[in-house]
Design an enzyme around this catalytic site. Structure first.
Site, PDB file in Angstrom:
ATOM      1  N   PHE A 118     -59.288   3.611  17.000  1.00  0.00           N
ATOM      2  CA  PHE A 118     -60.196   2.557  17.475  1.00  0.00           C
ATOM      3  C   PHE A 118     -60.270   2.588  18.999  1.00  0.00           C
ATOM      4  O   PHE A 118     -59.239   2.594  19.684  1.00  0.00           O
ATOM      5  CB  PHE A 118     -59.681   1.187  17.016  1.00  0.00           C
ATOM      6  N   GLY A 119     -61.484   2.585  19.535  1.00  0.00           N
ATOM      7  CA  GLY A 119     -61.687   2.558  20.978  1.00  0.00           C
ATOM      8  C   GLY A 119     -62.320   1.258  21.420  1.00  0.00           C
ATOM      9  O   GLY A 119     -63.297   0.797  20.791  1.00  0.00           O
ATOM     10  N   TYR A 120     -61.765   0.668  22.469  1.00  0.00           N
ATOM     11  CA  TYR A 120     -62.349  -0.582  22.998  1.00  0.00           C
ATOM     12  C   TYR A 120     -62.483  -0.530  24.518  1.00  0.00           C
ATOM     13  O   TYR A 120     -62.948  -1.490  25.138  1.00  0.00           O
ATOM     14  CB  TYR A 120     -61.490  -1.793  22.588  1.00  0.00           C
ATOM     15  N   GLY A 121     -62.068   0.584  25.116  1.00  0.00           N
ATOM     16  CA  GLY A 121     -62.159   0.762  26.568  1.00  0.00           C
ATOM     17  C   GLY A 121     -62.891   2.057  26.857  1.00  0.00           C
ATOM     18  O   GLY A 121     -64.012   2.275  26.365  1.00  0.00           O
ATOM     19  N   SER A 122     -62.231   2.951  27.592  1.00  0.00           N
ATOM     20  CA  SER A 122     -62.912   4.201  27.939  1.00  0.00           C
ATOM     21  C   SER A 122     -63.245   5.029  26.707  1.00  0.00           C
ATOM     22  O   SER A 122     -64.195   5.823  26.724  1.00  0.00           O
ATOM     23  CB  SER A 122     -62.061   5.024  28.912  1.00  0.00           C
ATOM     24  N   GLU A 137     -52.829   8.048  28.137  1.00  0.00           N
ATOM     25  CA  GLU A 137     -52.625   6.591  28.224  1.00  0.00           C
ATOM     26  C   GLU A 137     -51.152   6.235  28.383  1.00  0.00           C
ATOM     27  O   GLU A 137     -50.679   5.253  27.836  1.00  0.00           O
ATOM     28  CB  GLU A 137     -53.214   5.922  26.972  1.00  0.00           C
TER      29      GLU A 137
HETATM   30  C1  BEZ Z   1     -59.579   2.486  24.353  1.00  0.00           C
HETATM   31  O1  BEZ Z   1     -60.600   2.848  24.853  1.00  0.00           O
HETATM   32  O2  BEZ Z   1     -59.525   2.050  23.225  1.00  0.00           O
HETATM   33  C2  BEZ Z   1     -58.328   2.531  25.109  1.00  0.00           C
HETATM   34  C3  BEZ Z   1     -57.985   1.450  25.860  1.00  0.00           C
HETATM   35  C4  BEZ Z   1     -56.801   1.474  26.537  1.00  0.00           C
HETATM   36  C5  BEZ Z   1     -55.980   2.583  26.451  1.00  0.00           C
HETATM   37  C6  BEZ Z   1     -56.354   3.645  25.687  1.00  0.00           C
HETATM   38  C7  BEZ Z   1     -57.538   3.631  25.020  1.00  0.00           C
END
Ligand code: BEZ
Length: 173
Positions: free
Chosen positions: A6-10, A85
């Site tokens: 699951f991605g929620y940032g980059s 990360e």
């Molecule tokens: C992400 O995009 O889900 C993500 C956010 C923080 C750290 C690693 C990935």
């Protein structure tokens, strides 16, 4: 079994990994916040940037993207993501909602109190922090604005991200 990430940032706009499938998805029980320091991507150890993590929000949910990664490459992909990360994030396994079903997926999460944790700050303070921060992966501003644009393109409303993006855009004028 294939892995689900699951991605929620980059990861929403730069998965940078081989994926078999990409689906809009929702992680219940959390909220997305720019409360994690970035000493290695959008800042430096001397001047960390501000990036997203998740905080507990029992009534809330985070909209993002779920990726399916083929099982033969999953270990390698996860090892690369763990390295990418490494500044405070750990992997969690959580139930993710996708249209019509639930999938057990992996999520990167930086817990409160980790060495790079920044926590909350007034909106204008966070905006000016992001406006001035730069690291080896580029500007903190681009990270925020690309996330804001990607969420908008998916018709996702995230007030925290949208307010911060508007405040950062205003600083550039
Ligand atoms: C992400 O995009 O889900 C993500 C956010 C923080 C750290 C690693 C990935």
């Amino acid at each position: 079994m294939d892995a689900w990430i699951f991605g929620y940032g980059s990861l929403v706009w730069r998965p940078d990994m081989p994926v078999l499938e990409r689906v809009p998805a929702r992680l219940p029980g959390f909220a997305r916040r720019f409360w994690q320091g970035s000493p290695d991507h959008r800042g430096t150890p001397q001047a960390p940037g501000r990036v997203v993590t998740l905080i507990d929000d029992p009534q809330g949910a985070v909209d993002g993207v779920l990726y399916r990664v083929e099982r033969s490459v999953a270990d390698e992909v996860l090892a690369k993501l763990d390295h990418r990360e490494k500044a405070g994030y750990q992997r969690l396994s959580r139930s993710i909602e996708v249209p019509g079903r639930q999938v057990q997926g992996l999520v990167y999460y930086a817990a409160e109190g980790n060495p790079s944790w920044l926590g909350p700050a007034p909106l204008e303070v966070m905006a000016s922090h992001i406006h001035r921060s730069v690291g080896p992966s580029g500007s903190n501003r681009a990270y925020l604005l690309r996330l804001d644009e990607a969420l908008r393109s998916m018709a996702v409303v995230d007030e925290h991200v949208a307010e911060l993006a508007a405040a950062v855009r205003a600083l550039a004028r």
